[in-house]
Every structure is written in C-alpha cells, then in structure tokens.
Enzyme design. Structure first.
Site, PDB file in Angstrom:
ATOM      1  N   HIS A 218       0.836  -1.202   0.000  1.00  0.00           N
ATOM      2  CA  HIS A 218       0.000   0.000   0.000  1.00  0.00           C
ATOM      3  C   HIS A 218       0.872   1.255   0.000  1.00  0.00           C
ATOM      4  O   HIS A 218       1.025   1.932   1.021  1.00  0.00           O
ATOM      5  CB  HIS A 218      -0.953  -0.005   1.199  1.00  0.00           C
ATOM      6  CG  HIS A 218      -2.057  -1.015   1.074  1.00  0.00           C
ATOM      7  ND1 HIS A 218      -2.056  -2.200   1.772  1.00  0.00           N
ATOM      8  CD2 HIS A 218      -3.176  -1.020   0.312  1.00  0.00           C
ATOM      9  CE1 HIS A 218      -3.140  -2.888   1.467  1.00  0.00           C
ATOM     10  NE2 HIS A 218      -3.838  -2.209   0.576  1.00  0.00           N
ATOM     11  N   HIS A 222       1.391   1.472  -5.837  1.00  0.00           N
ATOM     12  CA  HIS A 222       0.072   0.830  -5.923  1.00  0.00           C
ATOM     13  C   HIS A 222      -0.983   1.844  -6.353  1.00  0.00           C
ATOM     14  O   HIS A 222      -1.832   1.546  -7.199  1.00  0.00           O
ATOM     15  CB  HIS A 222      -0.301   0.223  -4.574  1.00  0.00           C
ATOM     16  CG  HIS A 222      -1.747  -0.150  -4.449  1.00  0.00           C
ATOM     17  ND1 HIS A 222      -2.334  -1.155  -5.189  1.00  0.00           N
ATOM     18  CD2 HIS A 222      -2.742   0.376  -3.669  1.00  0.00           C
ATOM     19  CE1 HIS A 222      -3.620  -1.254  -4.874  1.00  0.00           C
ATOM     20  NE2 HIS A 222      -3.890  -0.333  -3.958  1.00  0.00           N
ATOM     21  N   HIS A 258      -7.087   6.693  -3.103  1.00  0.00           N
ATOM     22  CA  HIS A 258      -7.966   5.720  -2.453  1.00  0.00           C
ATOM     23  C   HIS A 258      -7.328   5.023  -1.262  1.00  0.00           C
ATOM     24  O   HIS A 258      -8.034   4.488  -0.404  1.00  0.00           O
ATOM     25  CB  HIS A 258      -8.442   4.678  -3.468  1.00  0.00           C
ATOM     26  CG  HIS A 258      -7.427   3.619  -3.759  1.00  0.00           C
ATOM     27  ND1 HIS A 258      -6.319   3.840  -4.559  1.00  0.00           N
ATOM     28  CD2 HIS A 258      -7.329   2.331  -3.335  1.00  0.00           C
ATOM     29  CE1 HIS A 258      -5.612   2.739  -4.626  1.00  0.00           C
ATOM     30  NE2 HIS A 258      -6.180   1.806  -3.890  1.00  0.00           N
ATOM     31  N   ASP A 259      -6.002   4.988  -1.165  1.00  0.00           N
ATOM     32  CA  ASP A 259      -5.309   4.378  -0.020  1.00  0.00           C
ATOM     33  C   ASP A 259      -4.392   5.372   0.670  1.00  0.00           C
ATOM     34  O   ASP A 259      -3.383   4.983   1.275  1.00  0.00           O
ATOM     35  CB  ASP A 259      -4.497   3.160  -0.467  1.00  0.00           C
ATOM     36  CG  ASP A 259      -5.329   1.884  -0.518  1.00  0.00           C
ATOM     37  OD1 ASP A 259      -6.285   1.773   0.267  1.00  0.00           O
ATOM     38  OD2 ASP A 259      -5.013   1.008  -1.338  1.00  0.00           O
ATOM     39  N   ASP A 368      -8.796  -1.525  -7.977  1.00  0.00           N
ATOM     40  CA  ASP A 368      -8.104  -1.700  -6.703  1.00  0.00           C
ATOM     41  C   ASP A 368      -7.572  -3.117  -6.537  1.00  0.00           C
ATOM     42  O   ASP A 368      -6.532  -3.327  -5.906  1.00  0.00           O
ATOM     43  CB  ASP A 368      -9.055  -1.342  -5.556  1.00  0.00           C
ATOM     44  CG  ASP A 368      -8.356  -1.283  -4.211  1.00  0.00           C
ATOM     45  OD1 ASP A 368      -7.133  -1.019  -4.187  1.00  0.00           O
ATOM     46  OD2 ASP A 368      -9.026  -1.508  -3.181  1.00  0.00           O
TER      47      ASP A 368
END
Length: 509
Positions: A218, A222, A258-259, A368
């Site tokens: 993560h 990524h 998103h992360d 994802d």
C-alpha cells in the site's frame, strides 16, 4: 469560458464537518470530545458494517478474513486509554522500523505522550512551510534518457500490460505524480475545470508524500497502478460514451487517493489494538474513511477547488468519499449483489447520474484488486508484495502477543495459497460480473490472465508440495540411518562381549 459545475448530491452517512480537517487530512480531536459526539458504548459493541454471511458461504468467509469489521477490541474505547496498549505508541510512518519499542512500563507512558506531541509539532511545522515544495535538486535534472523513456511509456498508458514498476524507476519514484498529472492533462480537465497548475502540482506532490514508501504494497506505486487501471476502464466504450468530465475527474482523483496514508495494517488490527481511528469511525470502514478525509484535507490545504462555489466543492468532496468508501473489502458482497441485480434486470441507465456513479464505484473496486488480472510477470510481483505486508503485520502481532490475523502468519500461509483463495472467492466473481457489463477485449484479457495466473500459482504450490514431501522421507531416512548406526554400535559392543564369553564357555566345556 464559463464553466458550470452541476453535480449530483449523493447522501453520505456523515458529511465532512468543517472543523474535522487539519494537517494533511488527519483528524484532530481531544479526549473530551469526538467528531460525532460522545460514542455510546452499546453502539460501539454492536457489529457495524460487517458483511452478512453464513458458514457455508466460502466467498463471504474469505472476504471476512481479509477485512472483518467485527473484531472486538479487548480494551475499552475511551480515548484517554489509547496509550494503554504498547503498540499504540508506534507512529504510522515508522510502523515497521520501531518494532523494538516492545512493552513499555507504566512509568514511560508520559514520556511516550510527550514524544508523540513533539513529533506532531515538528510535523505541523514542516507541513505548513515545506510540504509540496520542490526538492533542492529538481527532478528535471534526471538523465534525459530516463525521462525520454518515461514519456514514451506514457504514450501507451492505456495498454493493460503497462509496467508501473519500470515507469516508477524511470520517473525516479514519482510515478503517481507524473501519471496522474498526465492523465488530467490528456482529458483536458485542467483547463476545463480551471485548475491552478501550481495548486494541482502541489496537491499531487503531497498525495504522493502521504503514501508510506516503507509499505511493501500500500504505497504510491500501488496508487499509480490503480490510477492506470482506472484509466483503462474509463476508456471502455460503455463508460467513454456516457461519463461526464466531472465523473472522469472524480474517478482519477479517487484512484490516486484511495489508499492515502495507509498504515500497512488492516482494519481488524486497528480495532483490536483500540487505535484512535477505529474509535473515531466506530469500527466502520476505518481505513477508507481515513483515506477519504486525508484526501479532503489535502484538497483544502492546497485550495485546489477553492475557486469553485462552496456547495460544488463540498459535493465534489462527498462524491470522492463515496468512491473511496466503495473500496472497503468488507462490503464486497453488498456491491457485487447490487451490481449483479442491475445486470440481471438490465436496468442500468448511464444517463442517470446515480447509475454512472455506481459504475464508477465498481470500476474503482476492479482497479483496486486488478493485480491477479495483470500479466504474470507483473501480477507475481504484486502478489509477493501484498503477502509480505500481511506477514509483516503478523510479525508485529506475534511480537506484541496479539492473536495473529488470518492470512498474516508466514509460518502457516504461502503466497500461492493466499492468491488462489483471493482469486477464487474475491476477484473472479467481481471480474466475471464486470465482463457481463462490459464484454470487451480488455475484459476477456483480464479473465484470461487471471486464469493463467491461478494455474501458475497452483503449479508452484504443487512443486513446493512435492519438494516438501521429498524432503520429509529424506529426513526420515536420515534419522532412520542414524538410529541404525546407533543400534549397530550398540550391537557391536554387545557382540564383542559375547564373542569373548562364548569361546571361554567352549573351552570350559
């Protein structure tokens, strides 16, 4: 040119209060107050946001192993007790480098709190004065051969075999900034939405900074990979002819963030260690809520949307959150069932804003977890990275005498069996439905790669099993041979005594 921002308002459970966002999107609070009022202990003890399942539903059980939100904290939820667990003194950004802190005595607790406060003050200072400012050695001084190769790769950014690892090396570790900036420009979104180039660049730099480079999986690479996959999906005919410019802007920004600020551990870990984020979001989509609020914090810190009307800017933030929250793996079955129902009833209408937004959510979910659908040489690298992150969490749990989370015990799991299970129960059902929605060459390519990758992991598993089975008899034979030698030595000793006695007896007779 006058631009009109007409955005649909999607209801969210909790809109973003103005007082919530402080530095880089982290949440500021004190032990005497909370974001949504004092939590009711009865509510906190209830199962919140968990997927529904029964013992025969293997898919739901596997998803639960990946992100079970029903883990009970073994200690209370009171904020003032955050330091009661030895792990909680560990900062997210030094998660894997401070494992030596161990269990501290009660006398050292005040020192830990002071150290954390000083670190926070130092970070605030650097956040206000230094973050987002270019380095003293600008990136354009890189070898022209490398930057030229990176530009050549961007010309093929829409191909499914795009090697994000190579692109990250060619951009000197700035794949997320370079890729996202290129895509926004390619769609003409910078000009259309009148985005300030300096603010946009600073926003992207800060986004990349807030991904933890020490996370095996993560991290910013990524995020760049998911953004590239999202771009491939946005180019699919079903979406390309229906999505608005606002949809595309939100889709790319959601993929890039998103992360954001992912700590490298999963939600069950945060819950069972009574982490303040779990308390803040009441054990519901803890990481996804944090990613969203962190992204909104950077949007406001950089003022990227400050030129928009306040209502439109807030709507953009809410829709961004709705997309990011959809990546919560514990809600996989909910989204998949809804998607399947739409396809069965053939009632998806992409001229409808809410239906378009739902398809964006499904596209982001696919992006994802698309690693199993990449070519083997890329998919294998991602599989090893995500498994290593799982195992690192398991090592931390063992060190601090916590129950090891499923899939996180390196002594009981392998990369192959984890990946085969993930493909079988999570990836294949999702991408099969996506292929029903968008039956294109890309969809068939992804399913083909996933089938080949699953077979490859199965073959590797068989090889490892064969090697271990061969090793066991060899070890058994070695042990048996050793035992035989010991018995032989004993027998030789005993036989030597007899050979002396028997002749004596013969002579006596």
């Amino acid at each position: 040119m006058e631009v009109c921002y007409q955005l649909p308002v999607l209801p969210l459970d909790r809109p973003v209060p103005k007082h919530v966002l402080s530095r880089r999107g982290a949440i500021s609070f004190s032990s005497s107050s909370s974001l949504f009022g004092a939590p009711d202990p009865r509510q906190l003890s209830q199962r919140r946001g968990a997927i529904s399942y029964d013992s025969s539903d293997q898919t739901a059980l596997y998803i639960r192993m990946l992100g079970d939100v029903r883990v009970r904290s073994q200690v209370g939820f009171e904020p003032e007790r955050r330091s009661s667990h030895p792990y909680l003194c560990i900062d997210f950004r030094t998660l894997h480098t401070r494992l030596g802190c161990g269990s501290a005595s009660a006398t050292s607790a005040p020192e830990r709190r002071v150290h954390r406060l000083l670190s926070f003050q130092r970070y605030l200072h650097s956040s206000r004065l230094l973050r987002g400012i270019p380095q003293q050695i600008p990136l354009h001084l890189l070898d022209e051969d490398y930057t030229g190769q990176a530009r050549c790769m961007l010309e093929k950014v829409g191909t499914w075999n795009f090697d994000i690892f190579l692109f990250d090396r060619l951009t000197n570790g700035n794949s997320l900034i370079t890729l996202t900036f290129h895509l926004l420009n390619q769609y003409g979104l910078v000009e259309l939405f009148q985005l300030d180039m300096v603010k946009l660049w600073r926003f992207l730099v800060m986004v990349q900074e807030d991904y933890h480079s020490d996370n095996p999986y993560h991290n910013a690479v990524h995020a760049a990979d998911v953004t590239q996959a999202m771009y491939c999906y946005l180019r699919e005919p079903m979406l390309a002819k229906s999505l608005t410019s606002c949809d595309i802007l939100l889709g790319l920004l959601a993929a890039a963030t998103h992360d954001l600020d992912h700590p490298g551990v999963n939600q069950p870990f945060l819950i069972k260690t009574n982490h303040y984020l779990a308390t803040l979001y009441r054990n519901t989509s803890v990481l996804e809520n944090h990613h969203w609020k962190s992204a909104v914090g950077l949007l406001r810190e950089t003022g990227l949307f400050s030129h928009m009307p306040a209502e439109d800017s807030l709507n953009m933030e809410r829709e961004l959150g709705s997309l990011i929250l959809a990546t919560d793996i514990s809600r996989q079955n909910d989204y998949l069932s809804r998607f399947r129902l739409h396809l069965d009833q053939e009632n998806l209408c992409l001229s409808n804003a809410s239906h378009r937004h739902f398809i964006l959510q499904m596209a982001l979910k696919c992006a994802d977890i698309c690693n199993p659908c990449r070519p083997w040489e890329l998919s294998k690298q991602w599989s090893e990275k995500v498994t290593e992150e799982f195992f690192q969490q398991g090592d931390i749990e063992k060190k601090h005498k916590l129950e090891v989370s499923p899939l996180c015990d390196r002594a009981a799991n392998t990369v192959g069996n984890i990946q085969i299970g993930f493909m079988t129960y999570v990836a294949e059902p999702l991408f099969a439905e996506w292929a029903r929605f968008s039956d294109t060459r890309l969809s068939q390519t992804m399913l083909g790669h996933m089938g080949l990758n699953k077979a490859s992991w199965g073959g590797l598993q068989q090889e490892q099993t064969s090697v271990s089975e061969e090793a066991e008899p060899s070890a058994a034979n070695t042990e048996a041979a050793g035992a035989a030698r010991r018995n032989s030595n004993t027998a030789t000793t005993a036989g030597g005594t007899s050979s002396k006695e028997i002749p004596q007896g013969s002579r006596e007779s």
